[in-house]
Design a protein around this motif. Structure first.
Motif, PDB file in Angstrom:
ATOM      1  N   ASP A   1      60.053   9.527  16.994  1.00  8.40           N
ATOM      2  CA  ASP A   1      61.252   9.097  17.705  1.00  8.40           C
ATOM      3  C   ASP A   1      61.330   9.795  19.061  1.00  8.40           C
ATOM      4  O   ASP A   1      60.610  10.766  19.325  1.00  8.40           O
ATOM      5  CB  ASP A   1      62.503   9.436  16.887  1.00  8.40           C
ATOM      6  CG  ASP A   1      62.577   8.634  15.591  1.00  8.40           C
ATOM      7  OD1 ASP A   1      62.150   7.465  15.609  1.00  8.40           O
ATOM      8  OD2 ASP A   1      63.053   9.195  14.581  1.00  8.40           O
TER       9      ASP A   1
ATOM     10  N   TYR B   1      61.116   7.299  24.327  1.00  3.07           N
ATOM     11  CA  TYR B   1      61.577   6.490  25.450  1.00  3.07           C
ATOM     12  C   TYR B   1      62.764   7.164  26.140  1.00  3.07           C
ATOM     13  O   TYR B   1      63.564   7.851  25.496  1.00  3.07           O
ATOM     14  CB  TYR B   1      62.013   5.094  24.992  1.00  3.07           C
ATOM     15  CG  TYR B   1      60.907   4.235  24.448  1.00  3.07           C
ATOM     16  CD1 TYR B   1      60.233   3.326  25.256  1.00  3.07           C
ATOM     17  CD2 TYR B   1      60.542   4.317  23.101  1.00  3.07           C
ATOM     18  CE1 TYR B   1      59.227   2.527  24.749  1.00  3.07           C
ATOM     19  CE2 TYR B   1      59.538   3.523  22.581  1.00  3.07           C
ATOM     20  CZ  TYR B   1      58.876   2.616  23.416  1.00  3.07           C
ATOM     21  OH  TYR B   1      57.875   1.827  22.894  1.00  3.07           O
TER      22      TYR B   1
ATOM     23  N   ASP C   1      65.977   5.923  28.100  1.00  3.73           N
ATOM     24  CA  ASP C   1      66.758   4.724  28.398  1.00  3.73           C
ATOM     25  C   ASP C   1      67.626   4.914  29.636  1.00  3.73           C
ATOM     26  O   ASP C   1      68.198   5.986  29.852  1.00  3.73           O
ATOM     27  CB  ASP C   1      67.661   4.360  27.217  1.00  3.73           C
ATOM     28  CG  ASP C   1      66.870   3.957  25.985  1.00  3.73           C
ATOM     29  OD1 ASP C   1      65.695   3.593  26.134  1.00  3.73           O
ATOM     30  OD2 ASP C   1      67.440   4.014  24.879  1.00  3.73           O
TER      31      ASP C   1
ATOM     32  N   SER D   1      63.882   0.792  28.836  1.00  2.00           N
ATOM     33  CA  SER D   1      63.370   1.917  28.057  1.00  2.00           C
ATOM     34  C   SER D   1      61.999   2.312  28.602  1.00  2.00           C
ATOM     35  O   SER D   1      61.013   1.605  28.381  1.00  2.00           O
ATOM     36  CB  SER D   1      63.265   1.541  26.575  1.00  2.00           C
ATOM     37  OG  SER D   1      64.531   1.168  26.058  1.00  2.00           O
TER      38      SER D   1
ATOM     39  N   PRO E   1      58.725   4.351  28.513  1.00  2.00           N
ATOM     40  CA  PRO E   1      57.967   5.098  27.506  1.00  2.00           C
ATOM     41  C   PRO E   1      57.424   6.417  28.056  1.00  2.00           C
ATOM     42  O   PRO E   1      57.145   6.535  29.250  1.00  2.00           O
ATOM     43  CB  PRO E   1      56.829   4.146  27.141  1.00  2.00           C
ATOM     44  CG  PRO E   1      56.634   3.311  28.362  1.00  2.00           C
ATOM     45  CD  PRO E   1      57.996   3.150  28.967  1.00  2.00           C
TER      46      PRO E   1
ATOM     47  N   THR F   1      56.835  -1.533  19.565  1.00  2.00           N
ATOM     48  CA  THR F   1      58.249  -1.869  19.396  1.00  2.00           C
ATOM     49  C   THR F   1      59.142  -0.635  19.464  1.00  2.00           C
ATOM     50  O   THR F   1      58.693   0.490  19.237  1.00  2.00           O
ATOM     51  CB  THR F   1      58.507  -2.584  18.051  1.00  2.00           C
ATOM     52  OG1 THR F   1      58.161  -1.698  16.970  1.00  2.00           O
ATOM     53  CG2 THR F   1      57.728  -3.861  17.947  1.00  2.00           C
ATOM     54  N   LYS F   2      60.397  -0.873  19.760  1.00  2.00           N
ATOM     55  CA  LYS F   2      61.440   0.162  19.734  1.00  2.00           C
ATOM     56  C   LYS F   2      62.670  -0.479  19.100  1.00  2.00           C
ATOM     57  O   LYS F   2      63.104  -1.548  19.536  1.00  2.00           O
ATOM     58  CB  LYS F   2      61.775   0.634  21.157  1.00  2.00           C
ATOM     59  CG  LYS F   2      62.906   1.652  21.228  1.00  2.00           C
ATOM     60  CD  LYS F   2      63.153   2.048  22.690  1.00  2.00           C
ATOM     61  CE  LYS F   2      64.251   3.096  22.820  1.00  2.00           C
ATOM     62  NZ  LYS F   2      65.591   2.537  22.542  1.00  2.00           N
ATOM     63  N   ASP F   3      63.205   0.160  18.076  1.00  2.00           N
ATOM     64  CA  ASP F   3      64.346  -0.409  17.346  1.00  2.00           C
ATOM     65  C   ASP F   3      64.040  -1.830  16.874  1.00  2.00           C
ATOM     66  O   ASP F   3      64.876  -2.736  16.974  1.00  2.00           O
ATOM     67  CB  ASP F   3      65.606  -0.396  18.222  1.00  2.00           C
ATOM     68  CG  ASP F   3      65.994   1.016  18.650  1.00  2.00           C
ATOM     69  OD1 ASP F   3      65.744   1.953  17.867  1.00  2.00           O
ATOM     70  OD2 ASP F   3      66.534   1.169  19.761  1.00  2.00           O
TER      71      ASP F   3
ATOM     72  N   PRO G   1      60.563  -3.459  23.726  1.00  2.00           N
ATOM     73  CA  PRO G   1      61.423  -2.774  24.689  1.00  2.00           C
ATOM     74  C   PRO G   1      61.190  -3.225  26.127  1.00  2.00           C
ATOM     75  O   PRO G   1      60.046  -3.420  26.547  1.00  2.00           O
ATOM     76  CB  PRO G   1      61.033  -1.295  24.520  1.00  2.00           C
ATOM     77  CG  PRO G   1      59.617  -1.341  24.055  1.00  2.00           C
ATOM     78  CD  PRO G   1      59.469  -2.597  23.238  1.00  2.00           C
TER      79      PRO G   1
ATOM     80  N   SER H   1      58.255  -1.396  28.561  1.00  2.00           N
ATOM     81  CA  SER H   1      56.904  -1.166  28.054  1.00  2.00           C
ATOM     82  C   SER H   1      55.920  -2.061  28.792  1.00  2.00           C
ATOM     83  O   SER H   1      56.178  -3.256  28.979  1.00  2.00           O
ATOM     84  CB  SER H   1      56.837  -1.482  26.560  1.00  2.00           C
ATOM     85  OG  SER H   1      55.486  -1.620  26.136  1.00  2.00           O
TER      86      SER H   1
END
Length: 297
Positions: free
Chosen positions: A43, A46, A48, A63, A65, A151-153, A157, A160
């Motif tokens: 985690d 990123y 944000d 986001s 990275p 992926t994120k969440d 994102p 990326s």
């Protein structure tokens, strides 16, 4: 010396096709199995921040990275960008611009414009799994690591380097449905990221409704406030004016913005301000030239 044309290959010739070893994946991405497993699960990779949209009012979450994750994502993007794109896809294809995206519609009597709302956040992790499992035929362990990396969440994102190409490839079945529908109506299609433009002698309402239903079925929605319909009138397609006579034109706001910069340059300003204004002017003039020079061909 003539420049070499970009070489593409089919999906089945991709380096990802039938990739069934985490060790081979690590070598392909210039990394190690441990490193890839770590960043796929870790985690806080990123940062944000909010970025103002083109309308100058709304914002979108970007986001960014972390450097090591970005390097791996960039490698994935580079490999996926080698898969041959269709002629109607203009972004995120290297060497194709927003001006190229407008050109197929320059002779059209009717132009329709649709915008996919919140495109990247609507691109789910399940579709990433679908692409690498079903289209690339990767092994489950390889798919799981790739999903964690890109992926994120549980979504692609914004920020990326591999999200733009994955947004197309992970929904290639959706795009193929749309292409088929447009072709049956004897119209032209172009796609620039989340912008869809359809044109022809006549663009049937039934076909536009069908496209909206396809988007909905695949988990996307169109932005009703950005939908445009033009019939024998100038239409703006990704920042370029098409009038139906085969020519491309620069929007009036570009001319106005350029005139304002020249006016400021003519007034008293500091050396630093002058340098910034000259850079802005050069950029805008370059954009305008991209549009007008195509009329010479």
């Amino acid at each position: 010396m003539k420049s070499k044309s970009k070489k593409y290959h089919n999906e089945r010739d991709s380096a990802f096709f039938r990739l069934r070893s985490k060790n081979n994946l690590a070598r392909l991405l210039f990394s190690s199995e441990k490193k890839l497993s770590d960043i796929a699960r870790e985690d806080g990779l990123y940062k944000d921040f909010e970025k103002l949209k083109k309308n100058g009012k709304d914002t979108r979450t970007v986001s960014a990275p972390r450097a090591d994750l970005k390097a791996v994502q960039s490698r994935i993007s580079d490999l996926l960008m080698r898969i041959r794109p269709p002629d109607w896809l203009f972004s995120p294809v290297k060497g194709r611009s927003y001006v190229d995206n407008a050109r197929p519609h320059a002779n059209a009597a009717s132009v329709r414009l649709l915008d996919i709302e919140d495109f990247f956040p609507s691109c789910t992790g399940n579709k990433v799994v679908w692409f690498f499992k079903e289209r690339m035929e990767c092994s489950p362990d390889v798919v799981a690591i790739l999903k964690g990396i890109v992926t994120k969440d549980d979504a692609l994102p914004q920020g990326s380097p591999c999200s733009p190409i994955l947004a197309y490839l992970c929904y290639i079945d959706m795009w193929e449905e749309i292409e088929s529908l447009v072709n049956k109506a004897e119209c032209d299609l172009s796609v620039y990221a989340d912008d869809l433009t359809i044109s022809g002698e006549k663009v049937p309402e039934k076909m536009i409704w069908g496209i909206k239903q396809i988007l909905k079925r695949h988990g996307h929605s169109y932005h009703a406030g950005k939908e445009r319909k033009k019939w024998h009138k100038p239409a703006e397609v990704t920042g370029v004016i098409v009038r139906g006579d085969g020519l491309l034109f620069v929007p009036n706001r570009q001319h106005q913005a350029t005139a304002k910069i020249r006016k400021k340059l003519a007034s008293k300003c500091s050396i630093k301000e002058r340098a910034a204004l000259q850079a802005q002017l050069l950029g805008r003039e370059s954009q305008m030239k991209q549009i007008t020079t195509l009329n010479d061909f």
